[in-house]
Scaffold this motif. Structure first.
Motif, mmCIF file in Angstrom:
data_model
loop_
_atom_site.group_PDB
_atom_site.id
_atom_site.type_symbol
_atom_site.label_atom_id
_atom_site.label_comp_id
_atom_site.label_asym_id
_atom_site.label_seq_id
_atom_site.Cartn_x
_atom_site.Cartn_y
_atom_site.Cartn_z
ATOM 1 N N ASP A 1 -8.574 -2.330 -2.807
ATOM 2 C CA ASP A 1 -8.267 -3.760 -3.219
ATOM 3 C C ASP A 1 -8.874 -4.709 -2.293
ATOM 4 O OD1 ASP A 1 -7.441 -6.239 -4.226
ATOM 5 O OD2 ASP A 1 -5.124 -5.314 -4.690
ATOM 6 N N LYS A 2 -9.873 -5.407 -2.663
ATOM 7 C CA LYS A 2 -10.702 -6.400 -1.731
ATOM 8 C C LYS A 2 -9.468 -7.650 -1.267
ATOM 9 C CE LYS A 2 -15.260 -5.880 -3.424
ATOM 10 N NZ LYS A 2 -16.522 -6.821 -4.013
ATOM 11 N N ALA A 3 -8.617 -7.857 -2.025
ATOM 12 C CA ALA A 3 -7.577 -8.887 -1.808
ATOM 13 C C ALA A 3 -6.906 -8.410 -0.427
ATOM 14 C CB ALA A 3 -6.583 -9.074 -2.830
ATOM 15 N N ALA A 4 -6.945 -7.282 -0.069
ATOM 16 C CA ALA A 4 -6.115 -6.876 1.262
ATOM 17 C C ALA A 4 -7.087 -7.115 2.584
ATOM 18 C CB ALA A 4 -5.838 -5.389 1.125
ATOM 19 N N HIS A 5 -8.396 -7.221 2.205
ATOM 20 C CA HIS A 5 -9.247 -7.561 3.493
ATOM 21 C C HIS A 5 -10.064 -8.873 3.270
ATOM 22 C CE1 HIS A 5 -8.643 -3.018 3.442
ATOM 23 N NE2 HIS A 5 -8.828 -2.935 2.334
ATOM 24 N N VAL A 6 -10.245 -9.259 2.228
ATOM 25 C CA VAL A 6 -10.664 -10.842 2.053
ATOM 26 C C VAL A 6 -10.046 -11.978 1.753
ATOM 27 C CG1 VAL A 6 -12.739 -11.982 1.092
ATOM 28 C CG2 VAL A 6 -13.040 -9.526 1.268
ATOM 29 N N SER A 7 -9.754 -12.788 2.396
ATOM 30 C CA SER A 7 -8.880 -13.892 2.410
ATOM 31 C C SER A 7 -8.835 -14.709 1.310
ATOM 32 C CB SER A 7 -9.030 -15.093 3.692
ATOM 33 O OG SER A 7 -10.201 -15.664 3.434
ATOM 34 N N GLN A 8 -9.828 -15.065 0.577
ATOM 35 C CA GLN A 8 -10.200 -15.762 -0.686
ATOM 36 C C GLN A 8 -9.906 -14.876 -1.800
ATOM 37 O OE1 GLN A 8 -13.389 -18.376 -0.494
ATOM 38 N NE2 GLN A 8 -13.098 -19.191 1.668
ATOM 39 N N ILE A 9 -9.867 -13.718 -1.787
ATOM 40 C CA ILE A 9 -9.857 -12.770 -2.968
ATOM 41 C C ILE A 9 -8.547 -12.570 -3.486
ATOM 42 C CG2 ILE A 9 -10.447 -10.290 -3.925
ATOM 43 C CD1 ILE A 9 -12.793 -12.016 -3.516
ATOM 44 N N GLY A 10 -8.197 -12.432 -4.731
ATOM 45 C CA GLY A 10 -6.873 -11.963 -5.426
ATOM 46 C C GLY A 10 -6.123 -13.488 -5.765
ATOM 47 N N LYS A 11 -5.092 -13.036 -6.298
ATOM 48 C CA LYS A 11 -4.136 -14.364 -6.902
ATOM 49 C C LYS A 11 -2.924 -14.010 -6.332
ATOM 50 C CE LYS A 11 -6.752 -14.434 -11.207
ATOM 51 N NZ LYS A 11 -6.776 -14.562 -12.613
ATOM 52 N N GLY A 12 -2.223 -15.094 -6.451
ATOM 53 C CA GLY A 12 -0.612 -14.972 -6.029
ATOM 54 C C GLY A 12 -0.471 -15.064 -4.540
ATOM 55 N N HIS A 13 -1.482 -15.752 -3.675
ATOM 56 C CA HIS A 13 -1.461 -16.080 -2.306
ATOM 57 C C HIS A 13 0.005 -16.362 -1.856
ATOM 58 C CE1 HIS A 13 -5.628 -15.424 -2.669
ATOM 59 N NE2 HIS A 13 -5.650 -15.223 -1.399
ATOM 60 N N PRO A 14 0.650 -16.050 -1.035
ATOM 61 C CA PRO A 14 1.783 -16.860 -0.480
ATOM 62 C C PRO A 14 1.639 -18.127 -0.126
ATOM 63 C CG PRO A 14 1.587 -14.595 0.607
ATOM 64 C CD PRO A 14 0.527 -14.887 -0.080
#
Length: 206
Positions: free
Chosen positions: A59-72
């Motif tokens: 999951d790229k969201a675990a490695h890239v800061s701007q990827i993914g949704k629902g950031h704290p």
């Protein structure tokens, strides 16, 4: 056609709440007559990644800061990680000093054509707000690494839209005080910016 590549050493992840994170700090360059000063703001924003860290995750969201949704929700580092903040802040100021040393030779005391602010009564010729993106290595020393410098940092929009607006309100107010653009501010009401380094720049006839 030739293809260019940039190789960058990985910054090992330091984790907070089992997430990677990036820090955003702000600095301001101010040219007054023939002196260029860089000042650092004390607010350091912590931007957690969207998902918890897993070195083997695809999951790229675990490695890239701007990827993914629902950031704290981003927060001020000082409010939740005071010990880390106390270690990071002096390093940020050192980084700002090194940054000034790197760019001082590119600035002259003659008013540039792209100056963004002028205030003749106080001798302000130019200012630039910089957004510093930083990572912190693991370990007791908490070494802080500069990732990039944004010359037009996002304020309450884009990737920074979820940062509490009170943080940016204070930043903008402190900018106005630092530039002495608020006429009714008492001399005792100083901005939060701390001058880190000052250099003389070459003068050229305009």
């Amino acid at each position: 056609p030739e293809v260019g590549f940039v190789i960058q050493r990985e910054v090992p992840p330091r984790l907070l709440d089992n997430r990677r994170f990036v820090l955003r700090a702000h600095a301001m360059l101010v040219l007054r007559r023939d002196a260029l000063t860089i000042s650092a703001h004390p607010d350091v924003i912590c931007l957690p990644y969207a998902v918890e860290h897993d070195a083997n995750s695809e999951d790229k969201a675990a490695h890239v800061s701007q990827i993914g949704k629902g950031h704290p929700t981003p927060y001020l580092l000082e409010k939740r990680q005071l010990e880390l903040y106390a270690s990071v802040l002096p390093q940020i100021r050192t980084i700002c000093g090194n940054l000034l040393s790197a760019v001082a030779g590119l600035v002259t005391a003659c008013r540039p054509t792209d100056a963004v602010a002028t205030s003749p009564p106080t001798g302000q010729l130019l200012y630039s707000l910089l957004g510093l993106d930083l990572a912190v290595e693991p370990g007791a020393t908490a070494r802080t690494v500069l990732l990039e410098v944004n010359t037009y940092p996002a304020i309450a929009n884009g990737t920074m839209s979820t940062v509490p607006r009170a943080i940016y309100t204070r930043l903008v107010e402190d900018m106005l005080r630092e530039l002495k653009l608020v006429s009714d501010v008492a001399e005792t009401e100083l901005s939060g910016f701390t001058a880190v380094q000052r250099v003389q720049v070459q003068q050229h006839a305009c």
